[in-house]
Design an enzyme around this catalytic site. Structure first.
Site, PDB file in Angstrom:
ATOM      1  N   GLN A   1      -2.238  21.936  85.199  1.00  0.00           N
ATOM      2  CA  GLN A   1      -1.031  22.670  84.821  1.00  0.00           C
ATOM      3  C   GLN A   1      -0.467  23.365  86.052  1.00  0.00           C
ATOM      4  OE1 GLN A   1      -1.327  25.003  81.201  1.00  0.00           O
ATOM      5  NE2 GLN A   1      -0.012  26.588  82.025  1.00  0.00           N
TER       6      GLN A   1
ATOM      7  N   HIS B   1      -5.596  35.761  81.622  1.00  0.00           N
ATOM      8  CA  HIS B   1      -4.410  35.901  80.777  1.00  0.00           C
ATOM      9  C   HIS B   1      -3.922  37.349  80.718  1.00  0.00           C
ATOM     10  CE1 HIS B   1      -1.812  35.979  77.288  1.00  0.00           C
ATOM     11  NE2 HIS B   1      -2.604  36.886  76.769  1.00  0.00           N
TER      12      HIS B   1
ATOM     13  N   ARG C   1      -2.313  20.546  74.476  1.00  0.00           N
ATOM     14  CA  ARG C   1      -1.663  21.795  74.898  1.00  0.00           C
ATOM     15  C   ARG C   1      -0.221  21.843  74.417  1.00  0.00           C
ATOM     16  NH1 ARG C   1      -4.795  20.504  79.615  1.00  0.00           N
ATOM     17  NH2 ARG C   1      -6.202  22.218  80.183  1.00  0.00           N
TER      18      ARG C   1
ATOM     19  N   GLN D   1      -3.854  15.140  77.130  1.00  0.00           N
ATOM     20  CA  GLN D   1      -4.372  14.620  78.390  1.00  0.00           C
ATOM     21  C   GLN D   1      -5.853  14.319  78.298  1.00  0.00           C
ATOM     22  OE1 GLN D   1      -2.767  17.994  80.873  1.00  0.00           O
ATOM     23  NE2 GLN D   1      -2.612  16.338  82.388  1.00  0.00           N
TER      24      GLN D   1
END
Length: 901
Positions: A312, A851, A109, A175
């Site tokens: 996140q 989003h 990311r 991650q």
């Protein structure tokens, strides 16, 4: 904290660092996302293992690729994607990767230095790659994340948020991949209503990418964070999910049995989370919010072992600020937006806010302002605490009566809040109720003056002229004086002089409206709706109308000079404003504009804010208006003729109503109605005059503050003289005594610019952050009170807009006119540039935390998502009304009914 930051600064950060070694102070080296993950890890939150490829690595890679600060973004992106990663950086990355396990699947990311910050979330603007497996794939994903910093959507987003392009840098988070059974997003404050401590969770099977990209209609749960009670649940169809593929990458699985799912959804058996999982997620959200001290947008996943992982967290950037705590009685409080009552959605500058606070406090202490009102500054707007009025029978009645005149839209919102048990009427004596009712009414002293004005309007107008002369004398400050004396002058006028002076010119206008109300009462059913409004057209003594007519006369003078006409219609207003300041406009234009500004140059758009430039300082708006007047070809549309016709129609309507009353109730009755309407027309036009005189005074005060600003700037205490308007009077005094205010002014200006981008302002705000109007619309939707024929979806961004629809299936090459409603199947970050001009957003897929919904809220445009078959049921060119709080889209079918479609 300072010592810790100093230790960090003395410890250079390399190209790769473990997330366990990251802290909140390392944003310049690891970006916002990685810094937040480091904070979560240090607090013991369930964050997957990983590491960060730092901004140091990006800087070296960009230099090796030949990136130049001045080159186009597209060229920079191409260099970063194609250039090989420097060898030592690649070795560091692969060594850290090997430390996680052999060819372990990872999520890669982007983590920009301006990302996941309180003022800008950057949601979806940069790239993420899931289920990356193997060294080569990992290095490629890191390069692509670097390049995504320069995608068109990210560049446009930074420009729109006032973030510099080249000072920004990027890190990359790697991650351990969570092969999620269920994943989603949760907001620890309700993003639609603004209510704090109310957690909203969106969930869908598989990886969270399906949800955040808007590719799936998720399940949604609303949870009371304090009790864990599930307040509301809405189950989506979940017809698609994203799953990892062995060896790397992802695939989309689609469920075709929609009928079976719809049936299952109705009986509530197909939720992808159990109630206990919902409550567990809400508890995790509460821990994260408490860790950061503010509401958070949290991405989460539930692994095959049932454990929750936080992947996140970032601040929720779209919530309207909370009021300052008020513990007078420990209960909920309600705040009505005074800025909106003035037609002002933009924020006020700190100096503008300070001026109104001083005037309000002084008016209350002098008895001119009802004690029931208490002003508050929220989100750099003026609000009024109306809690005590709502809890009193007399106060509530008086407040609703006042709002019927001032802002009819507020009446329904206040009435809705009256049903809230937290604002139930308190048991009080009739005397207390009467006092509260009077608290929402004008003071008795003003009532007597209004009665005098009703009896003798001419004498009342003469008293206004005397008050004008007295105010003009007050506004004189003999020169020379020091900056401190100028501030004394400004403070004295705001606290002692201006409010009483304005009150002295109120009675004539009030008398006119009392006469109008009497006429309405006398006429009753003999007057149809809107007829009395006709009587108020073309009124004398209306300073705003007089100003508009003077501007028209200015245009007619300019029209006589061809060179002036060519200049005014051929150049941009801002350029012409500069030419006016330089004295280089054609002589006829220069002289006519100067004469107009000499009389009305104290006015401005948003003029109640002391910090806003007056027309005399920046006449671009007036020049634009003159240019439009010059294009007016039809003489019948000329403002002076229109005003004359309005006055003639008003007189005719008054005579007609009086005659109607005489025929129905007798000649004496008709004469009384005629007298009432005549008196109403004599003075009702003075309604604009108190504000006019207030703005005259404000222009003088602004000039004095500008001189103070020049003194501070010359001494190096602020950067430029106009920075004085992002301070208050006390701070300006501290600056005159020697304090350096440059840092404070810069931070205030950033806050002001951030609030300037906010487009939805709560009309009525509660102390827990609830936008009452949005909550009312959401409840209406939940109870199926939507307008018949409306398309129903999920509310995603509050606000109501009516406009032309533009159905867009592919953003590539799509054209969207400013204000058009964007209608689309779903959106991903590539659609973001279209949001900048869209009036509203309608999506077939997605949830309120997808989003598209997040970015819509950031841009302040209403949005409704999850609207079935929206792109088929709405056609380009349709007029639609989007209610982002109610979650409805209404198509105007009048054209179709008339055969126009």
């Amino acid at each position: 904290m300072a010592e810790r930051a100093e230790r960090r600064a003395s410890r250079p950060v390399g190209t790769v660092i473990s997330l366990a070694g990251v802290d909140a102070h390392m944003v310049p080296e690891v970006g916002g996302k990685a810094a937040n993950l480091g904070v979560l890890l240090a607090a013991g939150m369930p964050v997957p293992r990983g590491f960060c490829v730092t901004t140091v690595a990006y800087g070296r890679a960009a230099a090796a690729a030949g990136v130049q600060p001045s080159e186009p973004a597209e060229q920079t992106r191409g260099r970063l994607e194609s250039a090989p990663m420097p060898g030592d950086i690649a070795e560091d990355v692969l060594a850290a990767y090997a430390g996680l396990g052999e060819d372990i699947p990872v999520a890669v990311r982007s983590s920009a230095t301006a990302e996941d910050l309180p003022e800008a979330s950057f949601a979806g603007q940069l790239d993420t790659y899931l289920n990356v497996v193997g060294p080569d794939s990992l290095l490629d994903a890191v390069r692509r994340c670097w390049a995504s910093l320069w995608r068109d959507r990210a560049v446009a987003y930074r420009a729109d948020h006032g973030i510099g392009q080249h000072p920004i840098s990027i890190a990359v988070v790697v991650q351990e991949m969570v092969d999620a059974e269920v994943a989603g997003v949760m907001f620890t404050a309700n993003p639609l209503t603004g209510r704090r401590r109310e957690t909203v969770i969106d969930a869908a099977p598989g990886l969270g990418e399906a949800l955040v990209s808007g590719a799936v209609n998720p399940d949604q749960f609303t949870v009371d964070a304090a009790t864990g009670a599930i307040l509301q649940r809405s189950l989506g169809d979940k017809r698609a999910e994203i799953r990892p593929v062995p060896g790397g990458g992802t695939r989309v699985l689609r469920r075709q049995d929609g009928a079976r799912q719809d049936s299952a959804r109705q009986d509530g058996q197909q939720a992808c989370l159990t109630d206990e999982q919902v409550r567990s997620l809400a508890r995790v959200g509460t821990r994260v919010e408490e860790l950061y001290g503010e509401p958070q947008d949290v991405e989460w996943a539930i692994a095959a072992d049932g454990g929750i992982r936080v992947v996140q967290s970032r601040p929720v950037t779209t919530l309207f600020p909370l009021p300052e705590p008020d513990n007078r009685d420990g209960g909920a409080r309600a705040y009505l937006c005074a800025s909106l009552l003035q037609g002002l959605t933009r924020p006020l500058t700190p100096m503008g806010l300070a001026s109104f606070t001083l005037m309000s406090d002084s008016s209350r202490s002098a008895g001119n302002e009802p004690a029931a009102y208490r002003s508050a500054q929220i989100g750099m707007r003026m609000y009024v605490d109306v809690t005590s009025l709502l809890r009193s029978k007399g106060g509530r009645r008086g407040l609703l009566r006042a709002m019927k005149v001032a802002d009819a839209r507020s009446v329904d919102v206040l009435a809705y809040l009256a049903a809230d048990p937290r604002f139930a009427l308190t048991k009080a004596s009739k005397l207390a109720s009467l006092k509260a009712g009077l608290g929402a009414s004008p003071p008795f002293g003003l009532v007597g003056q209004v009665l005098r004005a009703m009896v003798n309007p001419a004498a009342a107008l003469e008293r206004v002229r005397e008050a004008d002369h007295e105010l003009d004398r007050m506004l004189l400050l003999p020169e020379p004086v020091s900056g401190a004396r100028r501030l004394d002058f400004v403070e004295r006028l705001l606290t002692k002089e201006i409010a009483p002076a304005v009150m002295r010119v109120l009675p004539p206008a009030a008398a006119g409206y009392v006469w109008l109300g009497l006429a309405r009462l006398l006429l009753g059913r003999f007057a149809q709706a809107g007829e009395l409004q006709t009587v108020l057209r073309g009124l004398p003594h209306n300073v705003t109308t007089e100003m508009d007519l003077e501007l028209w006369r200015t245009a007619t003078l300019i029209r006589e000079d061809p060179e002036s006409v060519r200049t005014l219609t051929g150049e941009e207003p801002q350029i012409l404003a500069g030419r006016y300041a330089d004295g280089t406009l054609p002589a006829a234009c220069q002289g006519a504009l100067r004469a107009f500004l000499a009389r009305y140059g104290h006015r401005a758009v948003a003029e109640i804010d002391l910090g806003v430039p007056r027309w005399s300082e920046d006449p671009a708006h007036i020049i634009n208006a003159l240019a439009n007047y010059l294009k007016l070809a039809d003489p019948e549309l000329a403002p002076d003729r229109a005003f004359r016709r309005a006055a003639e129609n008003a007189e005719a309507k008054a005579a007609e109503l009086a005659a109607r009353a005489a025929r129905s109730r007798g000649r004496l009755f008709g004469r009384i109605v005629a007298h009432s309407l005549r008196r109403a027309r004599e003075t009702a036009g003075m309604r604009e005059y108190p504000k006019f005189r207030l703005i005259v005074a404000f222009a003088v005060l602004r000039h004095q503050l500008q001189l103070v600003g020049e003194e501070l700037a010359d001494a190096g205490r602020i950067q430029v003289s106009d920075d004085v308007f992002v301070l208050d009077l006390t701070e300006a005094r501290v600056g005159l005594r020697g304090a350096d205010l440059r840092g404070l002014a810069a931070e205030r200006r950033r806050s002001y610019q951030r609030e300037m981008r906010r487009r939805h302002i709560p009309r009525l705000l509660l102390s827990d952050g609830t936008d009452v109007e949005a909550a009312m619309a959401a409840q209406s939707r939940a109870s199926s009170d939507a307008e018949p024929g409306a398309l129903a979806g999920a509310p995603a961004s509050a606000g109501t807009v009516t406009g032309k629809a533009r159905v867009v299936l592919d953003p590539a090459g799509a054209h969207l006119e400013p204000g058009e409603i964007l209608v689309t199947p779903s959106t991903d970050p590539g659609w973001t540039p279209l949001f900048m001009t869209a009036g509203a957003l309608v999506m077939e897929m997605g949830g309120p935390i997808s989003h598209g919904a997040v970015v819509a809220r950031e841009y302040g445009i209403p949005a409704v998502v999850g609207v079935p078959d929206a792109t088929l049921r709405i056609r380009t060119g349709d007029t639609v009304t989007v209610d982002g709080a109610a979650g409805t889209v209404v198509i105007d079918t009048s054209l179709e009914a008339d055969g126009g479609r």
